[in-house]
Design an enzyme around this catalytic site. Structure first.
Site, short mmCIF file in Angstrom:
data_model
loop_
_atom_site.label_atom_id
_atom_site.label_comp_id
_atom_site.label_asym_id
_atom_site.label_seq_id
_atom_site.Cartn_x
_atom_site.Cartn_y
_atom_site.Cartn_z
N LYS A 55 11.40 39.56 38.52
CA LYS A 55 10.46 40.27 37.65
C LYS A 55 10.45 41.76 37.98
O LYS A 55 10.45 42.62 37.08
CB LYS A 55 9.06 39.65 37.78
CG LYS A 55 9.00 38.25 37.15
CD LYS A 55 7.78 37.44 37.55
CE LYS A 55 7.89 36.01 37.03
NZ LYS A 55 6.84 35.12 37.50
N GLN A 99 1.81 35.61 41.77
CA GLN A 99 2.82 34.55 41.64
C GLN A 99 2.24 33.19 42.03
O GLN A 99 1.64 33.04 43.09
CB GLN A 99 4.04 34.89 42.51
CG GLN A 99 5.19 33.91 42.37
CD GLN A 99 5.78 33.86 40.96
OE1 GLN A 99 5.98 34.89 40.32
NE2 GLN A 99 6.07 32.66 40.47
N ASP A 122 -0.12 38.05 32.83
CA ASP A 122 0.52 36.74 33.01
C ASP A 122 -0.33 35.63 32.37
O ASP A 122 0.05 34.46 32.38
CB ASP A 122 0.69 36.48 34.51
CG ASP A 122 1.78 35.45 34.81
OD1 ASP A 122 2.70 35.31 33.98
OD2 ASP A 122 1.70 34.79 35.86
#
Ligand code: NAP
Length: 281
Positions: A55, A99, A122
């Site tokens: 990413k 994450q 996200d």
């Protein structure tokens, strides 16, 4: 025997990356600073390290700045929440990615909730989840939104179609079902307590596999001409679907890798630039 057409996430994502890079350049020219994505990695899970690195690399390619926060495997929930809250309050940060999965001792939901909704690129906060459920404004979970975009790119209709989602995690299975429900699909969720998974899958016009078990979904379960989306990723580039036998029955199928994965990153990058644009609007 027909062979399915590939749902080529790499190609679809490439088009999105080009558009996102242009928007990021326009933002930097107008604001005198680059769009900034903060990534938070808790612990040493090798797969998570790889995902975060991918990413960050993509962000750099598109002209985004990355702010990297690494927390040890022993981090407590309070410490992780404090680190994320600081990023939420930092005016130079536009988007925040924590994450998944966090180490077991960390309350992941509490950490996600420390992300300001306007920076939740996200799509993991309760605010974003509710927005998806209510079809209201908000960021979408990246992998589910990437799956919907991939289906759209190949004009796969969803209205009135039977969808079987295998997996019900908060970041993938549940939200992809919500987004497809909003597209007027009839959605069935399967999980580890589902009895006769084969029967559920074999009824579906669209199968979304989101489990993390190599080839759990057998090729012979796939209804002829169904569309197969394999979000699973297991060591050795193996998905959650038995690819070759499923491809012999399906009309469309995602490759692993090169299907859902690139779309996830494309949505993350796009939503990060949107977050930055929203903040200066
Ligand atoms: P997760 O949180 O571990 O959830 C797995 C789900 O699978 C759970 O809902 C579980 O059911 C269900 N399950 C487990 N065994 C099953 C069985 N035998 N039959 C039916 N369902 C079963 O996983 P996740 O985070 O959603 O990730 C799923 C997969 O997607 C993984 O391979 C992950 O690497 C991949 N992934 C890919 C991307 C991407 O960008 N391509 C992004 C995220 C995740 P219960 O709820 O009953 O436990």
């Amino acid at each position: 025997m027909s062979v399915a057409q590939l749902l080529d996430g790499t190609a679809v994502a490439r088009r999105s990356f080009a558009e996102t890079a242009e928007r990021a350049a326009d933002f930097a020219a107008a604001q005198g600073r680059s769009v900034c994505l903060a990534t938070v990695l808790i612990g040493d899970d090798p797969a998570s390290q790889t995902y975060v690195r991918m990413k960050q690399r993509r962000a750099a390619q598109l002209g985004l700045e990355s702010r990297r926060v690494r927390l040890s495997a022993e981090t407590t929930t309070d410490e992780a929440v404090a680190a994320v809250r600081a990023l939420s309050e930092d005016d130079t940060v536009d988007g925040i990615l924590v994450q998944h999965p966090a180490p077991a001792q960390v309350d992941e939901l509490a950490v996600f909730e420390a992300i300001a909704p306007k920076k939740d690129v996200d799509g993991v906060t309760m605010h974003s989840f509710a927005a998806m459920g209510l079809s209201a404004n908000g960021f979408h979970s990246c992998t589910p939104e990437g799956i919907v975009r991939l289906l759209d790119a190949y004009d796969v209709p969803t209205a009135g179609r039977r969808v079987c989602v295998v997996g019900r995690s908060a970041i993938l299975g549940k939200p992809v079902g919500l987004l497809l429900l909003a597209r007027d699909a009839t959605v069935t969720f399967c999980h580890s307590h589902t009895t006769d998974l084969a029967a559920q899958v074999s009824e579906a016009d669209i199968v979304v596999a989101a489990v993390g078990r190599p080839e759990l979904v057998r090729g012979e379960w796939i209804k002829p001409d169904a569309v197969v989306v394999d979000a699973g990723y297991n060591p050795g580039n193996v998905g959650d679907v038995e690819f070759s036998r499923a491809a012999a029955r399906a009309s469309y199928i995602t490759p692993v890798p090169g299907g859902v994965g690139p779309m996830t990153i494309a949505v993350l990058m796009e939503q990060t630039v949107t977050a930055a644009e929203n903040r200066v609007r």
